[in-house]
Design a protein around this motif. Structure first.
Motif, PDB file in Angstrom:
ATOM      1  N   VAL A  84      40.077  26.238  78.050  1.00 40.33           N
ATOM      2  CA  VAL A  84      40.467  25.014  77.347  1.00 40.33           C
ATOM      3  C   VAL A  84      39.709  23.814  77.915  1.00 40.33           C
ATOM      4  O   VAL A  84      39.411  22.867  77.198  1.00 40.33           O
ATOM      5  CB  VAL A  84      41.999  24.805  77.431  1.00 40.33           C
ATOM      6  CG1 VAL A  84      42.405  23.384  77.145  1.00 40.33           C
ATOM      7  CG2 VAL A  84      42.694  25.750  76.469  1.00 40.33           C
ATOM      8  N   LEU A  85      39.358  23.883  79.186  1.00 44.32           N
ATOM      9  CA  LEU A  85      38.645  22.766  79.806  1.00 44.32           C
ATOM     10  C   LEU A  85      37.203  22.636  79.317  1.00 44.32           C
ATOM     11  O   LEU A  85      36.584  21.596  79.504  1.00 44.32           O
ATOM     12  CB  LEU A  85      38.677  22.914  81.332  1.00 44.32           C
ATOM     13  CG  LEU A  85      40.068  22.835  81.952  1.00 44.32           C
ATOM     14  CD1 LEU A  85      39.987  23.043  83.453  1.00 44.32           C
ATOM     15  CD2 LEU A  85      40.749  21.523  81.615  1.00 44.32           C
ATOM     16  N   ASP A  86      36.665  23.685  78.696  1.00 40.77           N
ATOM     17  CA  ASP A  86      35.315  23.640  78.124  1.00 40.77           C
ATOM     18  C   ASP A  86      35.383  22.899  76.795  1.00 40.77           C
ATOM     19  O   ASP A  86      35.848  23.438  75.793  1.00 40.77           O
ATOM     20  CB  ASP A  86      34.786  25.060  77.928  1.00 40.77           C
ATOM     21  CG  ASP A  86      33.405  25.099  77.312  1.00 40.77           C
ATOM     22  OD1 ASP A  86      32.783  24.030  77.124  1.00 40.77           O
ATOM     23  OD2 ASP A  86      32.936  26.214  77.012  1.00 40.77           O
ATOM     24  N   THR A  87      34.907  21.668  76.780  1.00 36.93           N
ATOM     25  CA  THR A  87      35.035  20.825  75.588  1.00 36.93           C
ATOM     26  C   THR A  87      34.051  21.205  74.480  1.00 36.93           C
ATOM     27  O   THR A  87      34.124  20.649  73.389  1.00 36.93           O
ATOM     28  CB  THR A  87      34.845  19.336  75.940  1.00 36.93           C
ATOM     29  OG1 THR A  87      33.574  19.176  76.574  1.00 36.93           O
ATOM     30  CG2 THR A  87      35.956  18.858  76.859  1.00 36.93           C
ATOM     31  N   SER A  88      33.134  22.134  74.745  1.00 36.46           N
ATOM     32  CA  SER A  88      32.201  22.550  73.685  1.00 36.46           C
ATOM     33  C   SER A  88      32.879  23.474  72.674  1.00 36.46           C
ATOM     34  O   SER A  88      32.329  23.729  71.612  1.00 36.46           O
ATOM     35  CB  SER A  88      30.978  23.247  74.291  1.00 36.46           C
ATOM     36  OG  SER A  88      31.345  24.472  74.880  1.00 36.46           O
ATOM     37  N   ARG A  89      34.069  23.969  72.997  1.00 37.36           N
ATOM     38  CA  ARG A  89      34.823  24.839  72.081  1.00 37.36           C
ATOM     39  C   ARG A  89      36.146  24.173  71.723  1.00 37.36           C
ATOM     40  O   ARG A  89      36.772  23.534  72.562  1.00 37.36           O
ATOM     41  CB  ARG A  89      35.098  26.196  72.727  1.00 37.36           C
ATOM     42  CG  ARG A  89      33.853  27.003  72.963  1.00 37.36           C
ATOM     43  CD  ARG A  89      34.195  28.329  73.554  1.00 37.36           C
ATOM     44  NE  ARG A  89      34.560  28.120  74.960  1.00 37.36           N
ATOM     45  CZ  ARG A  89      34.649  29.080  75.842  1.00 37.36           C
ATOM     46  NH1 ARG A  89      34.446  30.315  75.490  1.00 37.36           N
ATOM     47  NH2 ARG A  89      34.962  28.826  77.087  1.00 37.36           N
ATOM     48  N   SER A  90      36.555  24.389  70.485  1.00 39.25           N
ATOM     49  CA  SER A  90      37.848  23.846  70.060  1.00 39.25           C
ATOM     50  C   SER A  90      38.976  24.715  70.621  1.00 39.25           C
ATOM     51  O   SER A  90      38.747  25.848  71.052  1.00 39.25           O
ATOM     52  CB  SER A  90      37.935  23.804  68.533  1.00 39.25           C
ATOM     53  OG  SER A  90      38.030  25.111  68.017  1.00 39.25           O
ATOM     54  N   ILE A  91      40.178  24.177  70.584  1.00 47.69           N
ATOM     55  CA  ILE A  91      41.350  24.913  71.055  1.00 47.69           C
ATOM     56  C   ILE A  91      41.543  26.182  70.231  1.00 47.69           C
ATOM     57  O   ILE A  91      41.830  27.248  70.767  1.00 47.69           O
ATOM     58  CB  ILE A  91      42.620  24.034  70.991  1.00 47.69           C
ATOM     59  CG1 ILE A  91      42.452  22.753  71.815  1.00 47.69           C
ATOM     60  CG2 ILE A  91      43.849  24.814  71.425  1.00 47.69           C
ATOM     61  CD1 ILE A  91      42.241  22.953  73.283  1.00 47.69           C
ATOM     62  N   VAL A 118      45.597  20.349  74.181  1.00 41.17           N
ATOM     63  CA  VAL A 118      44.773  19.140  74.064  1.00 41.17           C
ATOM     64  C   VAL A 118      45.081  18.175  75.205  1.00 41.17           C
ATOM     65  O   VAL A 118      44.176  17.575  75.791  1.00 41.17           O
ATOM     66  CB  VAL A 118      44.999  18.464  72.694  1.00 41.17           C
ATOM     67  CG1 VAL A 118      44.263  17.151  72.597  1.00 41.17           C
ATOM     68  CG2 VAL A 118      44.586  19.400  71.573  1.00 41.17           C
ATOM     69  N   ARG A 121      43.573  19.520  78.410  1.00 44.84           N
ATOM     70  CA  ARG A 121      42.130  19.290  78.414  1.00 44.84           C
ATOM     71  C   ARG A 121      41.820  17.851  78.807  1.00 44.84           C
ATOM     72  O   ARG A 121      40.906  17.588  79.572  1.00 44.84           O
ATOM     73  CB  ARG A 121      41.548  19.594  77.039  1.00 44.84           C
ATOM     74  CG  ARG A 121      40.057  19.339  76.926  1.00 44.84           C
ATOM     75  CD  ARG A 121      39.556  19.634  75.557  1.00 44.84           C
ATOM     76  NE  ARG A 121      39.244  21.036  75.450  1.00 44.84           N
ATOM     77  CZ  ARG A 121      38.801  21.622  74.361  1.00 44.84           C
ATOM     78  NH1 ARG A 121      38.634  20.924  73.242  1.00 44.84           N
ATOM     79  NH2 ARG A 121      38.528  22.907  74.344  1.00 44.84           N
ATOM     80  N   SER A 122      42.585  16.906  78.301  1.00 39.44           N
ATOM     81  CA  SER A 122      42.302  15.489  78.573  1.00 39.44           C
ATOM     82  C   SER A 122      42.635  15.080  80.011  1.00 39.44           C
ATOM     83  O   SER A 122      42.135  14.067  80.487  1.00 39.44           O
ATOM     84  CB  SER A 122      43.051  14.608  77.580  1.00 39.44           C
ATOM     85  OG  SER A 122      44.435  14.703  77.805  1.00 39.44           O
ATOM     86  N   SER A 124      41.774  16.641  82.714  1.00 35.22           N
ATOM     87  CA  SER A 124      40.713  16.962  83.679  1.00 35.22           C
ATOM     88  C   SER A 124      39.535  16.045  83.577  1.00 35.22           C
ATOM     89  O   SER A 124      39.293  15.302  82.744  1.00 35.22           O
ATOM     90  CB  SER A 124      40.256  18.386  83.489  1.00 35.22           C
ATOM     91  OG  SER A 124      39.684  18.550  82.223  1.00 35.22           O
TER      92      SER A 124
END
Length: 124
Positions: A84-91, A118, A121-122, A124
């Motif tokens: 989830v921490l990888d922002t290049s992929r959606s949830i 979400v 993710r925000s 980190s």
């Protein structure tokens, strides 16, 4: 029952076998199996380790103090937290990668972390 208990004590998992179970789960989520098979299951794991599902369940419970289902669920959540921490992929992409076919958010994520994916993710 006495025979089962005797057999259970003699052939119980060792740490190396728990490590094999952990390695099996790691490999499962590294490849495309979640897309093909779906979520990792107790029956799949038992079959791969050449044990009956019931015996496998008993052994995992004895060695980890968790049911195999709970152990696998916690593993999925650990992997989900990382991905989830990888922002290049959606949830939803992360959910599909882990074997959730029709879910937009990862079930149990907010219960496990205290945050929705979400929000997690925000942070980190």
């Amino acid at each position: 029952m006495r025979y089962y208990i005797k057999f259970f004590v003699v052939f119980c998992f060792t740490n190396s076998n728990i490590d094999k179970f952990e390695a099996l789960l790691n490999e499962y989520f590294r490849c495309d199996k979640p897309h093909i098979i779906g979520l990792a299951a107790v029956n799949y794991s038992a079959d791969q380790l050449h044990l009956s599902p019931n015996y496998f369940g008993d052994v995992v419970k004895k060695e980890t103090c968790k049911s195999p289902f709970k152990y696998i669920s916690l593993k999925v959540m650990d992997i989900a937290k990382e991905r989830v921490l990888d922002t290049s992929r959606s949830i939803s992409e992360v959910a599909r990668e882990l074997g959730f076919k029709y879910l937009i958010i990862l079930p149990g994520h907010s219960k496990s972390t205290g945050y929705m994916p979400v929000e997690y993710r925000s942070l980190s």
